[in-house]
Design an enzyme around this catalytic site. Sequence first.
Site, PDB file in Angstrom:
ATOM      1  N   CYS A 280       0.740  -1.372   0.008  1.00 37.17           N
ATOM      2  CA  CYS A 280      -0.055   0.141   0.103  1.00 37.17           C
ATOM      3  C   CYS A 280       0.765   1.365  -0.054  1.00 37.17           C
ATOM      4  O   CYS A 280       0.883   2.083  -1.094  1.00 37.17           O
ATOM      5  CB  CYS A 280      -0.854   0.174   1.434  1.00 37.17           C
ATOM      6  SG  CYS A 280      -2.222  -1.106   1.164  1.00 37.17           S
TER       7      CYS A 280
HETATM    8  N1  LIG Z   1      -2.675  -6.076   1.755  1.00 34.69           N
HETATM    9  C1  LIG Z   1      -3.312  -5.105   2.471  1.00 34.69           C
HETATM   10  O1  LIG Z   1      -3.020  -4.950   3.617  1.00 34.69           O
HETATM   11  C2  LIG Z   1      -4.186  -4.042   1.722  1.00 34.69           C
HETATM   12  C3  LIG Z   1      -4.837  -3.138   2.591  1.00 34.69           C
HETATM   13  C4  LIG Z   1      -5.740  -2.345   2.305  1.00 34.69           C
HETATM   14  C5  LIG Z   1      -5.922  -2.239   0.797  1.00 34.69           C
HETATM   15  N2  LIG Z   1      -5.388  -3.254  -0.290  1.00 34.69           N
HETATM   16  C6  LIG Z   1      -5.777  -2.987  -1.499  1.00 34.69           C
HETATM   17  O2  LIG Z   1      -6.582  -4.167  -1.707  1.00 34.69           O
HETATM   18  C7  LIG Z   1      -6.237  -4.652  -3.121  1.00 34.69           C
HETATM   19  C8  LIG Z   1      -5.778  -6.210  -3.060  1.00 34.69           C
HETATM   20  O3  LIG Z   1      -4.732  -6.272  -2.366  1.00 34.69           O
HETATM   21  P1  LIG Z   1      -4.275  -7.724  -1.777  1.00 34.69           P
HETATM   22  O4  LIG Z   1      -3.008  -7.486  -0.656  1.00 34.69           O
HETATM   23  O5  LIG Z   1      -5.468  -8.433  -1.052  1.00 34.69           O
HETATM   24  O6  LIG Z   1      -3.592  -8.411  -3.141  1.00 34.69           O
HETATM   25  P2  LIG Z   1      -3.126  -9.946  -3.040  1.00 34.69           P
HETATM   26  O7  LIG Z   1      -2.072  -9.828  -4.233  1.00 34.69           O
HETATM   27  O8  LIG Z   1      -2.785 -10.366  -1.818  1.00 34.69           O
HETATM   28  O9  LIG Z   1      -4.367 -10.554  -3.465  1.00 34.69           O
HETATM   29  C9  LIG Z   1      -4.980 -10.328  -4.867  1.00 34.69           C
HETATM   30  C10 LIG Z   1      -5.560 -11.642  -5.341  1.00 34.69           C
HETATM   31  O10 LIG Z   1      -6.300 -11.385  -6.414  1.00 34.69           O
HETATM   32  C11 LIG Z   1      -6.023 -12.407  -7.570  1.00 34.69           C
HETATM   33  N3  LIG Z   1      -6.347 -11.895  -8.935  1.00 34.69           N
HETATM   34  C12 LIG Z   1      -5.333 -11.386  -9.526  1.00 34.69           C
HETATM   35  N4  LIG Z   1      -5.857 -11.055 -10.747  1.00 34.69           N
HETATM   36  C13 LIG Z   1      -7.077 -11.484 -10.603  1.00 34.69           C
HETATM   37  C14 LIG Z   1      -8.253 -11.511 -11.722  1.00 34.69           C
HETATM   38  N5  LIG Z   1      -8.401 -10.997 -12.756  1.00 34.69           N
HETATM   39  N6  LIG Z   1      -9.310 -12.387 -11.282  1.00 34.69           N
HETATM   40  C15 LIG Z   1      -9.401 -12.870  -9.897  1.00 34.69           C
HETATM   41  N7  LIG Z   1      -8.428 -12.894  -9.381  1.00 34.69           N
HETATM   42  C16 LIG Z   1      -7.512 -12.308  -9.514  1.00 34.69           C
HETATM   43  C17 LIG Z   1      -4.442 -12.959  -7.209  1.00 34.69           C
HETATM   44  O11 LIG Z   1      -4.523 -14.281  -7.504  1.00 34.69           O
HETATM   45  C18 LIG Z   1      -4.570 -12.914  -5.523  1.00 34.69           C
HETATM   46  O12 LIG Z   1      -5.054 -13.896  -4.939  1.00 34.69           O
HETATM   47  C19 LIG Z   1      -5.075  -3.474  -3.700  1.00 34.69           C
HETATM   48  O13 LIG Z   1      -5.796  -2.702  -4.330  1.00 34.69           O
HETATM   49  C20 LIG Z   1      -4.551  -3.184  -2.430  1.00 34.69           C
HETATM   50  O14 LIG Z   1      -4.005  -1.768  -2.692  1.00 34.69           O
HETATM   51  C21 LIG Z   1      -4.524  -4.004   0.609  1.00 34.69           C
END
Ligand SMILES: NC(=O)c1ccc[n+]([C@@H]2O[C@H](COP(=O)([O-])OP(=O)(O)OC[C@H]3O[C@@H](n4cnc5c(N)ncnc54)[C@H](O)[C@@H]3O)[C@@H](O)[C@H]2O)c1
Length: 450
Positions: A280
């Site tokens: 993030c």
């Molecule tokens: N990790 C955090 O602490 C956090 C906190 C707040 C916001 N976010 C936001 O949340 C969002 C997701 O982050 P995350 O940390 O969960 O990411 P992540 O990489 O842990 O998970 C994303 C998932 O999406 C899947 N994916 C990718 N493309 C896809 C598609 N076309 N169809 C279906 N699945 C697909 C991936 O395989 C993966 O399992 C981002 O925008 C991030 O900025 C993350």
Amino acid sequence: MNEYVEPPSQAVLAKRLGARKAVVGIIGLGYVGLPLAAACARAGFGTIGFDIDQSKIAQLNSGQPYIDAVSATELSGYVAGERFRATADFAGLGDCDVIIICVPTPLSRYREPDLRFVEETTEAIAQHLRVGQLVVLESTTYPGTTEEIVKPILERHGLKSGRDFFLGFSPEREDPGNATFRTVTIPKVVAGDGPAASSLIETFYSAVVDRVVAVSSPKVSEAVKITENVFRAVNIALVNELKVIYEAMGIDIWEVIEAAATKPFGYMPFYPGPGLGGHCIPIDPFYLTWKSREYGLTTRFIELAGEINISMPRYVVSKLENALDRYQQISLSAARILILGLAYKKNVRDIRESPSFELMDILEKRGSKVDFHDPHARTIPMTRAYSEFAGRRSVDLNAEVIQTYNVVLVATDHDDVDYKIIADNANLIIDTRNVFARNNISVVNILVKA
Ligand SMILES: NC(=O)c1ccc[n+]([C@@H]2O[C@H](COP(=O)([O-])OP(=O)(O)OC[C@H]3O[C@@H](n4cnc5c(N)ncnc54)[C@H](O)[C@@H]3O)[C@@H](O)[C@H]2O)c1
């Protein structure tokens, strides 16, 4: 002025939500999507998780989570009770009443928003979109994405937002490793595109989390998330800059922060470190930078914070180099270095954007022999930026092993590391997290804070 008339599909969905008959689909089962899926299942909704990663799907369907925020007992209970299943078959989106998008939003090579995953996912939803569905974007992004990118794709086949289907944005505030707050206890900001969506999104999230905070539009909701992350990036940069200044003055920044934090109002402690990490803080602020250019505006605070935070790994290396020279009379190219902590922050296994990689890279390019120890991240997976490190394993620590390194560099302050054995045996310690002083552990040889 036209009086607002509730579309019939709104009442149908509201009723299904109230009776917990609605099926929730979550796209992207990562650090955000998986805990959210568990929270939806816990709230009583049948929940389907969609992902493109077959190995994750197989693992989750066998009741095994791959992140700590969801326990195996809880997940396997939902799987056995048919409350949760994971799939790569996006045709199942048609069966969902609520669809939540939790896919990654990275930066491109040119540090510009890469909305590829959001766009692909929205296209997949559009193929199966039907009357009465609520679609919510949770991925962090710049203000305007929901209405300017997601909505036109969804409306392409003739259905209209606010009349046929409902659209909104609700930012995720997941904080992996935080023992005090969980998905359910973190207040959730929500906004819908129009009155029907606003009402439905509030009804839905109120069933899942303890407190919902409604704002007036998706772009306000998007701006809330970016503001939170910019706030952190700027404040971390500020203490990183103060660290360098106070160091030159012979003042310990950690002592300063600890005392300043006793002020009961108007001050909030942020801590310096070896650089920014995680999915993030190093990334999201630059989504706003990019969008601001459309308005002819520059995000000076964000750029400056980025500049300072990005310089931190090199600052740490220069302190390490000086300490090796002064206390061991050797150069970086002759040094054996142990990096403590690969994850970007304490007590998690998430290594995304971790400054430890950059430290390792700089040191190895200077000729050092570098190993790492991390009880949470034991093997380095394949990454795009540092593929050459893939497969390397965490070394096990004991007194003899520690003594073989010229220096131990603390990059992450995980709790479950035996700092006493390091304090007793390391020839030289560079501590970027103040972990020894904080735990009142006295160091036998030399300790340098960086
Ligand atoms: N990790 C955090 O602490 C956090 C906190 C707040 C916001 N976010 C936001 O949340 C969002 C997701 O982050 P995350 O940390 O969960 O990411 P992540 O990489 O842990 O998970 C994303 C998932 O999406 C899947 N994916 C990718 N493309 C896809 C598609 N076309 N169809 C279906 N699945 C697909 C991936 O395989 C993966 O399992 C981002 O925008 C991030 O900025 C993350």
